[in-house]
Design a protein around this motif. Sequence first.
Motif, PDB file in Angstrom:
ATOM      1  N   ALA A  29     -42.782 -39.660 -41.108  1.00  0.00           N
ATOM      2  CA  ALA A  29     -42.440 -39.690 -42.346  1.00  0.00           C
ATOM      3  C   ALA A  29     -40.556 -38.940 -42.522  1.00  0.00           C
ATOM      4  O   ALA A  29     -39.735 -39.151 -43.280  1.00  0.00           O
ATOM      5  CB  ALA A  29     -43.300 -38.953 -43.479  1.00  0.00           C
ATOM      6  N   GLN A  82     -36.457 -44.106 -50.127  1.00  0.00           N
ATOM      7  CA  GLN A  82     -37.950 -43.666 -49.000  1.00  0.00           C
ATOM      8  C   GLN A  82     -38.962 -43.506 -49.329  1.00  0.00           C
ATOM      9  O   GLN A  82     -39.902 -41.837 -49.108  1.00  0.00           O
ATOM     10  CB  GLN A  82     -37.677 -42.296 -48.030  1.00  0.00           C
ATOM     11  CG  GLN A  82     -36.228 -42.659 -47.202  1.00  0.00           C
ATOM     12  CD  GLN A  82     -36.036 -43.598 -46.036  1.00  0.00           C
ATOM     13  OE1 GLN A  82     -37.825 -43.151 -44.859  1.00  0.00           O
ATOM     14  NE2 GLN A  82     -35.701 -44.531 -45.467  1.00  0.00           N
ATOM     15  N   LEU A 136     -41.737 -44.335 -49.394  1.00  0.00           N
ATOM     16  CA  LEU A 136     -42.922 -44.526 -48.306  1.00  0.00           C
ATOM     17  C   LEU A 136     -43.106 -42.782 -47.108  1.00  0.00           C
ATOM     18  O   LEU A 136     -44.241 -42.088 -47.866  1.00  0.00           O
ATOM     19  CB  LEU A 136     -43.229 -45.583 -47.263  1.00  0.00           C
ATOM     20  CG  LEU A 136     -44.472 -45.559 -46.773  1.00  0.00           C
ATOM     21  CD1 LEU A 136     -45.447 -45.221 -47.518  1.00  0.00           C
ATOM     22  CD2 LEU A 136     -43.884 -46.592 -45.701  1.00  0.00           C
ATOM     23  N   LEU A 190     -46.256 -39.692 -48.040  1.00  0.00           N
ATOM     24  CA  LEU A 190     -46.620 -39.448 -46.792  1.00  0.00           C
ATOM     25  C   LEU A 190     -46.464 -37.885 -46.254  1.00  0.00           C
ATOM     26  O   LEU A 190     -47.145 -37.049 -46.016  1.00  0.00           O
ATOM     27  CB  LEU A 190     -46.027 -39.926 -45.432  1.00  0.00           C
ATOM     28  CG  LEU A 190     -45.953 -41.898 -45.017  1.00  0.00           C
ATOM     29  CD1 LEU A 190     -45.628 -42.782 -44.399  1.00  0.00           C
ATOM     30  CD2 LEU A 190     -47.819 -42.206 -45.244  1.00  0.00           C
ATOM     31  N   LEU A 241     -48.534 -45.538 -41.571  1.00  0.00           N
ATOM     32  CA  LEU A 241     -47.174 -46.123 -42.089  1.00  0.00           C
ATOM     33  C   LEU A 241     -45.809 -45.031 -41.370  1.00  0.00           C
ATOM     34  O   LEU A 241     -44.690 -45.724 -41.965  1.00  0.00           O
ATOM     35  CB  LEU A 241     -47.998 -45.142 -43.561  1.00  0.00           C
ATOM     36  CG  LEU A 241     -48.835 -46.427 -44.035  1.00  0.00           C
ATOM     37  CD1 LEU A 241     -49.529 -45.518 -45.450  1.00  0.00           C
ATOM     38  CD2 LEU A 241     -48.363 -47.747 -44.239  1.00  0.00           C
ATOM     39  N   ASN A 256     -42.425 -47.010 -41.651  1.00  0.00           N
ATOM     40  CA  ASN A 256     -41.340 -46.728 -42.133  1.00  0.00           C
ATOM     41  C   ASN A 256     -40.061 -46.015 -41.565  1.00  0.00           C
ATOM     42  O   ASN A 256     -38.856 -46.228 -41.504  1.00  0.00           O
ATOM     43  CB  ASN A 256     -41.612 -45.140 -43.240  1.00  0.00           C
ATOM     44  CG  ASN A 256     -40.505 -44.704 -44.043  1.00  0.00           C
ATOM     45  OD1 ASN A 256     -40.101 -45.250 -44.645  1.00  0.00           O
ATOM     46  ND2 ASN A 256     -39.849 -43.509 -43.892  1.00  0.00           N
TER      47      ASN A 256
END
Lengths: 211, 349
Positions: free
Chosen positions: B176, B205, B207, B211, B331, B335
């Motif tokens: 992340a 950002q 997402l 995360l 994920l 990203n």
Amino acid sequence: MFKEIAKGMAFTLKQMLSKPITLQWPEEQKPSPPRHRGRHILHRYDNGLEKCIGCELCAAACPVGCIYVGSAENDPAHPVSPGERYAERYEINLMRCIYCGYCAEACPTEAITLGPRYELADYRRERLVATKEDLLEAWPGFEKSLADNPRGAGADQREQAGRAPGVSPRVAWEDREGAVGQAGRGSPAAGQEGLAPHVPTVATPPKRNPG
Amino acid sequence: MIADLAHFSIGPDYWWVVLIKGVIVLGFLATAAAYLTLAERKVSAHIQLRIGPNRVGPFGLLQPAADAVKLLFKENTAPAGRDKLLFWLAPALMAGAAILAYAVIPLSGTTNVNGYALHWNMAHVNVALLYVLAITALGVYAIFLGGWAANNKYSLLGALRSSAQLISYEMAVAFALIGVVILAHSLDLEEIVNAQQHAWFIVMQPLAGLLYFVGALAETNRLPFDLPEAETELIAGYHTEYSSMRFGFYFLGEYVNMVTVCSLATALFLGGWLPLIPWIHSDWLGGLVGVMWFLGKASILLFLMMWIRWTLPRLRYDRLMNLGWKVLLPLGLLNIVITGSVVAARAAS
């Protein structure tokens, strides 16, 4: 998943912002409900005569045998109760009492009822045997002292002899015990010597239903 | 001689400046951890329609002091079959690692004080982000060694779970953060914050922010990821056998970790000390105001962590692993790919 989490979070936030339901005992007191079965009260008639006629039906009805009634003949010139006899001693072992209210049901004169008082914990077993002095409704001025402090606990025991309003029977007991001397406090052996004569000890429980 | 000593420097800073900062950071973290326990109890109480501690001091504000005294004076029990060295070392490692991580977190932008560039972190490191990740990873050793040394099956189970959990979620957290690093072109936390002058990274950002936060919950062993402790199954997990101040150190470490991850999240995603309302940022006062903004944002995140703790139930162990490896990690990769592609496309055009 996100919907459920959001729902849960919203719920807890709502709870957080609402008023706590905590009652901060003993600073805040919750009045007992009207039919609360707390510690017993021995009632009087309006003219001050005790309702109890010493018939011992309460002691007979008691399923755990925690009531002791010692009855005596009334002096016709100065009657304590309207009947032939009255309760000279009336003691209830509150450690044994299950607060069922059968004594109140059995009483023919409605002399004994279960009252609003519930703070009954103590450090000494002897103090948990309520005497007639503890149980008897004060007279006169009971209404007035109730207005001073209507919060239930101890409200049935205002203006007993030698007590300031609001002093509990326990404090009074300690005062009586204190007369013996500081050495008596806390030690059971010494404490028994210091007991007032009319306070029964646990070691010798009152006989049930004599005669 | 003394004049010479005064100018002896560690990195870009004089040693005494570093010392003063260190004392302040230590004091701040210890106090913050202590008062977070109070805040936690208050928040939980109000969520459950209770009042919470209110007997020690006004509004219970001296409760942490009372707790500290209690912890210090409690008997320090230890199981007979323990590993003596590790049992003693593990709590210190926990608190130490947690506190060390805070050394590089900038509470405000570099301030010019009579020509001296004052950094608002203890050590101005240009790979600060890497450092934080490395140091917080030490915490897993503390938990595992503590669980192992106690010679208790519950401790060991908690420690095992904790190792697995922390390793899985550290990956997700690291991925992340790569998105942020791509945008900021730096691992220096101060530069990362300064790169958010126009838009916080939580906007660019989202997402990664999500995360990171989920990963941070797992890394600090907070509900819904408190598998290492799991009171209902493992008593207290890795610190079952700890008491007194040794337990206190674990507790301290846990709460300092919370402060650290929330501060890091603030710096990485919420614009650090950058104010919502513009403020001239060059003088001493501006620096202090920056600290206020930083701590304010971090406090909101801390509250969020508590709020989540008292709302969500604990995940089952296999679901925890599923979430870590099958959801968060992919994920995170996604990203990185998207961020990288966008940055590359913009650079090319």
